[in-house]
Design a protein around this motif. Structure first.
Motif, PDB file in Angstrom:
ATOM      1  N   ALA A 150      19.128  61.536 -42.101  1.00  0.00           N
ATOM      2  CA  ALA A 150      19.887  59.616 -41.858  1.00  0.00           C
ATOM      3  C   ALA A 150      19.160  59.777 -41.175  1.00  0.00           C
ATOM      4  O   ALA A 150      19.531  60.448 -39.596  1.00  0.00           O
ATOM      5  N   MET A 151      18.469  58.404 -40.961  1.00  0.00           N
ATOM      6  CA  MET A 151      17.607  58.314 -39.044  1.00  0.00           C
ATOM      7  C   MET A 151      18.381  57.269 -38.819  1.00  0.00           C
ATOM      8  O   MET A 151      18.903  56.165 -39.546  1.00  0.00           O
ATOM      9  N   GLY A 152      19.060  56.871 -37.564  1.00  0.00           N
ATOM     10  CA  GLY A 152      20.246  55.789 -36.970  1.00  0.00           C
ATOM     11  C   GLY A 152      19.691  55.784 -35.425  1.00  0.00           C
ATOM     12  O   GLY A 152      20.112  55.210 -34.721  1.00  0.00           O
ATOM     13  N   LYS A 153      18.304  56.856 -34.579  1.00  0.00           N
ATOM     14  CA  LYS A 153      18.409  56.475 -33.859  1.00  0.00           C
ATOM     15  C   LYS A 153      17.359  54.966 -33.222  1.00  0.00           C
ATOM     16  O   LYS A 153      15.984  55.804 -33.600  1.00  0.00           O
ATOM     17  N   LEU A 154      17.511  54.662 -32.580  1.00  0.00           N
ATOM     18  CA  LEU A 154      17.096  53.399 -32.155  1.00  0.00           C
ATOM     19  C   LEU A 154      15.955  54.483 -30.542  1.00  0.00           C
ATOM     20  O   LEU A 154      16.771  54.460 -29.105  1.00  0.00           O
ATOM     21  N   GLU A 155      15.258  54.283 -31.072  1.00  0.00           N
ATOM     22  CA  GLU A 155      14.164  54.401 -29.701  1.00  0.00           C
ATOM     23  C   GLU A 155      13.963  53.560 -28.525  1.00  0.00           C
ATOM     24  O   GLU A 155      13.493  51.820 -28.747  1.00  0.00           O
ATOM     25  N   LEU A 156      14.481  53.006 -27.605  1.00  0.00           N
ATOM     26  CA  LEU A 156      14.240  52.197 -26.572  1.00  0.00           C
ATOM     27  C   LEU A 156      13.516  52.231 -25.145  1.00  0.00           C
ATOM     28  O   LEU A 156      13.174  51.086 -24.959  1.00  0.00           O
ATOM     29  N   VAL A 157      12.930  53.009 -24.583  1.00  0.00           N
ATOM     30  CA  VAL A 157      12.256  53.631 -23.820  1.00  0.00           C
ATOM     31  C   VAL A 157      11.682  54.582 -23.947  1.00  0.00           C
ATOM     32  O   VAL A 157      12.216  55.616 -24.105  1.00  0.00           O
ATOM     33  N   LYS A 158       9.780  54.769 -23.155  1.00  0.00           N
ATOM     34  CA  LYS A 158       9.337  56.209 -23.428  1.00  0.00           C
ATOM     35  C   LYS A 158       8.175  55.848 -22.202  1.00  0.00           C
ATOM     36  O   LYS A 158       7.993  55.021 -21.656  1.00  0.00           O
ATOM     37  N   TYR A 159       8.400  57.503 -21.990  1.00  0.00           N
ATOM     38  CA  TYR A 159       7.423  57.964 -20.557  1.00  0.00           C
ATOM     39  C   TYR A 159       6.952  58.657 -20.844  1.00  0.00           C
ATOM     40  O   TYR A 159       6.949  59.901 -21.618  1.00  0.00           O
ATOM     41  N   ASN A 160       5.433  58.365 -20.553  1.00  0.00           N
ATOM     42  CA  ASN A 160       4.482  59.191 -20.314  1.00  0.00           C
ATOM     43  C   ASN A 160       3.990  60.572 -19.421  1.00  0.00           C
ATOM     44  O   ASN A 160       4.214  59.918 -17.780  1.00  0.00           O
ATOM     45  N   PHE A 161       3.926  61.292 -19.383  1.00  0.00           N
ATOM     46  CA  PHE A 161       3.755  62.193 -17.775  1.00  0.00           C
ATOM     47  C   PHE A 161       2.365  63.004 -18.248  1.00  0.00           C
ATOM     48  O   PHE A 161       1.963  63.391 -19.240  1.00  0.00           O
TER      49      PHE A 161
END
Length: 204
Positions: free
Chosen positions: A53-64
């Protein structure tokens, strides 16, 4: 015996006509058994191992982007060295499956939701955009050097994302994105509460 021979001839004739018709529909005028072209066939044995079950809401991404120098120190020989240009990403999210009915309280005009802790749900290297820039005196140790460099780069992405406040940014984005949606759905003022994460230093 004649009728057996005629029957066999009829079967072969029908098989030939079927082959010609199949190839004609596929746009190939030459029957398979007359064609010298090689054909590739693939078989699969795919097995579904797990459903999550997938319930993780992705809210921010950092690119390095990082330049990593990895060495193996030697006593008598020159140090083996590898320099990599690494790109990767870190993603902050909130696991909404952890929100239970007991975490939601409502009053006359207010809806309060106790949210779970923000998480660093992804930190990884993008190998398609990373490359080995240079190696020196690596010889048969190049694979070991490169593997260790990627491993350390991934750990550095994790540390850097946390040090740069990705969890605080995740918390802020959750309020920015979820609050208006919940207010529109409930018709009430919505307050999102997160666990306190402040650290109290020990008294000397």
């Amino acid at each position: 015996m004649r009728w057996i021979v005629r029957l066999l001839v009829l079967i072969l004739l029908l098989a030939g006509l079927q082959s010609i018709w199949t190839n004609f529909r596929a746009g190939n005028w030459v029957p398979d058994w007359l064609s010298s072209a090689e054909k590739s066939e693939t078989t699969h044995a795919l097995v579904l191992q797990e459903i999550s079950a997938m319930g993780k809401l992705e809210l921010v991404k950092y690119n390095f982007k990082d330049v990593v120098e990895q060495q193996i120190t030697k006593m008598w020989l020159p140090n083996a060295k590898a320099i990599l240009i690494v790109q990767g990403e870190a993603i902050g999210c909130i696991d909404l499956t952890k929100v239970e009915i007991a975490d939601i309280t409502t009053e006359a005009e207010t809806l309060v939701v106790n949210m779970p802790e923000p998480e660093l749900c992804v930190f990884k290297i993008d190998h398609s955009k990373s490359r080995v820039y240079n190696t020196e005196y690596a010889f048969n140790e190049e694979a070991k050097l490169v593997q260790e460099a990627y491993k350390q780069a991934e750990k550095q992405i994790q540390r850097s994302a946390l040090d740069m406040g990705i969890l605080d940014q995740t918390r802020a984005n959750a309020r920015k994105i979820l609050t208006p949606v919940l207010e529109k759905a409930s018709g009430k003022k919505v307050i999102l509460k997160f666990p306190l994460t402040a650290k109290i230093e020990k008294l000397r």
